[in-house]
Design a protein around this motif. Structure first.
Motif, PDB file in Angstrom:
ATOM      1  N   GLY A  19       0.706  -1.463  -0.103  1.00 21.25           N
ATOM      2  CA  GLY A  19       0.145   0.005   0.066  1.00 21.25           C
ATOM      3  C   GLY A  19       0.785   1.125   0.051  1.00 21.25           C
ATOM      4  N   GLU A  20       2.246   1.232  -0.676  1.00 18.27           N
ATOM      5  CA  GLU A  20       2.896   2.399  -0.623  1.00 18.27           C
ATOM      6  C   GLU A  20       3.809   2.650  -1.818  1.00 18.27           C
ATOM      7  OE1 GLU A  20       4.476   1.967   3.939  1.00 18.27           O
ATOM      8  OE2 GLU A  20       5.951   1.671   2.451  1.00 18.27           O
ATOM      9  N   GLU A  21       4.319   3.813  -2.069  1.00 21.81           N
ATOM     10  CA  GLU A  21       5.073   3.687  -3.277  1.00 21.81           C
ATOM     11  C   GLU A  21       6.488   3.389  -3.109  1.00 21.81           C
ATOM     12  OE1 GLU A  21       5.542   8.058  -4.050  1.00 21.81           O
ATOM     13  OE2 GLU A  21       3.373   8.116  -4.626  1.00 21.81           O
ATOM     14  N   CYS A  22       7.149   2.921  -4.312  1.00 26.82           N
ATOM     15  CA  CYS A  22       8.423   2.390  -4.087  1.00 26.82           C
ATOM     16  C   CYS A  22       9.147   3.296  -3.579  1.00 26.82           C
ATOM     17  CB  CYS A  22       8.881   1.992  -5.480  1.00 26.82           C
ATOM     18  SG  CYS A  22       9.071   0.198  -5.772  1.00 26.82           S
ATOM     19  N   GLY A  23      10.340   2.978  -2.781  1.00 27.20           N
ATOM     20  CA  GLY A  23      11.114   4.016  -2.206  1.00 27.20           C
ATOM     21  C   GLY A  23      10.761   4.341  -0.537  1.00 27.20           C
ATOM     22  N   LYS A  24       9.687   3.633  -0.024  1.00 24.04           N
ATOM     23  CA  LYS A  24       9.406   3.821   1.085  1.00 24.04           C
ATOM     24  C   LYS A  24       9.815   2.574   1.864  1.00 24.04           C
ATOM     25  CE  LYS A  24       6.015   7.464   1.030  1.00 24.04           C
ATOM     26  NZ  LYS A  24       4.546   8.032   1.353  1.00 24.04           N
ATOM     27  N   THR A  25       8.952   1.790   2.521  1.00 22.41           N
ATOM     28  CA  THR A  25       9.184   0.539   2.892  1.00 22.41           C
ATOM     29  C   THR A  25      10.040  -0.440   1.966  1.00 22.41           C
ATOM     30  OG1 THR A  25       7.177   0.675   4.510  1.00 22.41           O
ATOM     31  CG2 THR A  25       8.338  -1.527   4.564  1.00 22.41           C
ATOM     32  N   VAL A  26       9.553  -0.593   0.844  1.00 16.75           N
ATOM     33  CA  VAL A  26      10.169  -1.154  -0.297  1.00 16.75           C
ATOM     34  C   VAL A  26      10.736  -0.425  -1.228  1.00 16.75           C
ATOM     35  CG1 VAL A  26       9.547  -3.148  -2.148  1.00 16.75           C
ATOM     36  CG2 VAL A  26       8.275  -2.988   0.119  1.00 16.75           C
TER      37      VAL A  26
END
Length: 773
Positions: A80-87
């Motif tokens: 549920g996030e954009e690339c570059g945050k948790t992943v």
């Protein structure tokens, strides 16, 4: 991060996450091997489960840049996030990682660099090796490095993931790591075999036989892909309802991304692909696969010191992976353009056993260890390949006295072919030289202006230390391709021009290469089917080059046989290229050097072997096989001929088969071989029989014997733990049965054979419990 589990429970791996994490945490090896069929969700669901169950950071490898992007994007979506945050992800020329990132998806080459910079990989607590079955050289290197890291840390865990692999062997390598098998999530795929149908016809029929879904076509290489694509575009013409795309490593990353995106144009697609789409990438909406049955790979040929691009039948494993692409979202079909009865090998050899190893050796030198016996690879590469690479790296200045040099370290940091990197590094700081390096760089396949810009950016971070004082830009070629320098040789009766390399091997110019230069540097060479071919070359000449030759040439004495006589010359040589020679008078001390020269040119069989020596060497090979000793016995003997043959050559004495046998028996500890691998073996009934050691893929002991002579034997004789293969004969010495299990033979096959033999030979004893005198 908030994971929507409703999107995850459709994948089989989801229900196994708790088990996997528990097993991994409690594993004595700190490793786990996971085998999962296509569609199980191992690459997308499991990493998120690891995030929730392990503290610290996780790093996961994928075999290609495009699969890194696809996997990272899918993981970020599920989180549920954009690339570059948790992943996040990291590939060459792209980096989407922030302070928040806990799960990094990277190419295997990038993880190698991380492990070189930090042996214990302290920033990560879990390392996931995805698509392990692809077994690139980088992946084998990572595995060896991680085994060292596991010894340094108690809080490091390793997850090995793959489609079907030899899980037990992988488990054993990773210190008996536990194995977890997970079923896949695929739909049935109907297989059709069409051995006599052309690729375009098969694709057109497959496309027209359905009104929905895309067709994925597997071909071995770029040439075949381009030809097929052009023919298909000609056939479909202005039909805008069909979109024909290509997918292979040579197209730009943006083009590759386009192929892997969902199609929003309402058209159907035909994707003509290399093996890149076989695993790790999901091409959307494929319901039909057309498989040529062929693959293309590089294979190193040590006899010519070059790689050869060969086209082979794909393995059973690859065929299964390709057909599985048609069953990802619904029932599909696969058209295989070969016969159902064709025999195919189960798996393809890993890269480390078939490719040129210079980059691998250089990485090991950076690690501080190039002794092959002390590096724990899953598959030990060829010693001949390894030594060939060491020779090149020393010659090019990337290693010196078995240690990596500053040039070698810089080559690794550039992250490109070691030869091309050597040339580029030597050009830095000189504008004219850099323009020449750029020309060479862009002339080689797959290199783009964007790549060159990236190389120049990387060079900015290197300290400028220009020690090379060349005036001629062509001399740069010798900094990256010293073993590709070649001299034109006379070639009567052949229309193609031939060149000899400094390592002694020869190659013809490909028809596309137009040069008549005396000296060239070959940039692209293929070992070829029967002759090596030069596909790209640069001329090198001038006074500076002639002075370089003079400074690098050496004098040596050459002894050889011709028409049964020994000849001796003093030669001026550049490597193995003879520049000039002067005849000398030979003496008795030149016999051994002459034989050594013969063996180097023609192989060990040039020596006067007899049956006794041949049989003895077979027994030695069997001993080495059972002891799991690595390397070729013939290569070892050829390299050490002075050690084993020298003491037995006396002045003026002609070399004969007896001298050869005595020398081999002494050098290879014949008395030990006689004790461990006998040529005469005593059976349980007291009889002795001659053992023949037959060599196919492996060597095995064989005894041919009339069946009455093994009466009274209730267990199968062994040699070094392996059962003897018994070829049992009738009283007339005709074949009756072949077995390696006497115990089972007496209770299963024997009663029927005995019944027939009694009628044919009534006067013979047929009670196998009674020993004949």
């Amino acid at each position: 991060m908030k994971i929507d589990e409703s999107n995850l429970n459709q994948f089989p791996v989801f229900s196994h996450i708790g088990e996997i994490c528990s097993v991994l945490k409690n594993s004595n090896s700190h490793c786990i091997v996971i085998t999962a069929e296509t569609g199980a969700g191992k690459s997308t669901v499991l990493p998120l489960g690891l995030l929730e169950n392990f503290k610290g950071n996780i790093i996961m490898t994928e075999p290609r840049r495009l699969s890194v992007l696809g996997t990272a994007g899918r993981l970020a979506d599920l989180a549920g996030e954009e690339c570059g945050k948790t992943v996040g992800y990291k590939i060459r020329l792209e980096n989407r990682i922030s302070k928040e990132t806990r799960l990094q998806v990277v190419t295997e080459a990038i993880l190698v660099r991380m492990l070189q910079e930090d042996f214990a990989i302290e920033n990560f607590n879990v390392v996931v090796l995805d698509e392990f079955h692809e077994r690139s050289v980088h992946l084998d290197l990572i595995s060896a490095f991680l085994k060292e890291a596991l010894e340094l840390r108690d809080d490091l865990h390793v997850v090995v993931m793959s489609a079907t692999i030899d899980a037990k062997r992988i488990s054993s390598y990773f210190n008996d790591a536990p194995i977890v098998e997970i079923p896949g999530r695929t739909f049935p795929v109907e297989i059709h075999y069409k051995p006599n149908v052309g690729i375009e016809s098969a694709v057109i029929d497959a496309f027209n036989s359905s009104n929905e879904g895309n067709v994925l076509v597997f071909l071995p290489g770029i040439k075949e892909i381009r030809n097929c694509t052009e023919n298909l575009r000609t056939h479909f013409g202005d039909d805008y309802s069909v979109e024909i795309l290509t997918l292979h490593s040579s197209i730009s990353i943006d083009e590759q991304k386009r192929v892997l995106k969902e199609n929003d144009k309402g058209t159907r697609r035909i994707i003509v692909s290399s093996a890149i789409a076989e695993t790790s990438l999901t091409v959307p909406d494929v319901t039909c696969v057309v498989d040529s049955g062929l693959c293309r790979m590089n294979v190193f040929n040590p006899n010519v010191g070059m790689q050869k691009l060969v086209t082979l039948n794909e393995s059973e494993f690859s065929a299964a992976q390709r057909s599985g692409r048609a069953g990802r979202t619904k029932e599909g079909k696969c058209i295989r353009l070969w016969s159902k009865n064709d025999v195919r090998q189960k798996e393809v050899l890993p890269e480390i056993l078939r490719c040129e190893l210079s980059s691998l050796v250089l990485e090991c030198a950076e690690r501080g260890q190039i002794d092959l016996d002390r590096i724990d690879f899953l598959d030990r590469p060829s010693k001949a390949f390894w030594n060939e690479s060491i020779f090149f790296l020393e010659k090019s200045g990337m290693m010196k006295n078995s240690r990596i040099t500053d040039k070698g370290r810089a080559v690794l940091k550039l992250g490109m072919d070691v030869r091309l990197a050597g040339l580029v590094l030597s050009a830095r700081g000189n504008g004219a030289f850099m323009e020449y390096a750029k020309k060479i760089f862009l002339s080689l396949e797959n290199n783009t202006l964007k790549d060159w810009t990236d190389v120049c950016h990387r060079l900015e971070n290197f300290p400028i230390k220009q020690n090379i004082k060349y005036q001629n830009e062509q001399m740069l070629l010798l900094e990256g391709y010293p073993n590709r320098l070649a001299l034109k040789v006379s070639n009567p009766g052949n229309a193609r021009q031939e060149y000899q390399f400094t390592n002694g091997r020869k190659a013809f110019l490909h028809g596309s290469v137009k040069t008549d230069a005396q000296w060239i540097v070959a940039l692209e060479v293929d070992a070829g089917e029967s002759n090596a071919l030069i596909y790209r070359a640069e001329e090198i000449q001038g006074e500076e080059f002639l002075k370089w030759i003079e400074g690098n040439a050496e004098s040596k004495f050459e002894c050889y046989f011709k028409d049964g006589k020994i000849y001796k010359e003093e030669q001026k040589v550049l490597g193995k290229i003879c520049l000039s020679s002067k005849k000398l008078v030979p003496d008795s001390g030149d016999i051994l050097p002459a034989w050594k020269n013969e063996v180097q040119k023609k192989g060990l069989k040039v020596l006067p072997f007899d049956d006794r020596s041949e049989n003895f060497l077979l027994r030695v090979e069997y001993y080495r096989q059972q002891k799991d000793e690595q390397g070729s016995l013939n290569d070892m003997l050829a390299d050490s001929i002075e050690e084993w043959l020298g003491p037995f050559i006396t002045d003026g004495k002609k070399l004969d088969s007896k001298i050869i046998y005595d020398a081999l028996y002494w050098y290879l500890d014949g008395s030990k071989i006689d004790g461990e691998v006998p040529s005469l073996l005593e059976f349980p009934n007291g009889r002795k029989f001659k053992v023949i050691y037959e060599k196919n893929e492996r060597i095995r002991p064989v005894v041919e014997v009339i069946i009455q002579r093994v009466f009274g034997c209730f267990s199968t004789p062994k040699v070094m733990g392996q059962n003897v293969l018994l070829k049992l004969l009738s009283p007339a010495s005709r074949p009756l049965q072949i077995t390696e299990d006497l115990e089972n033979f007496w209770t299963t096959s024997w009663p029927e054979i005995c019944k027939e033999m009694k009628g044919r030979y009534p006067k013979h004893n047929w009670d196998y419990r009674v020993v004949e005198n």
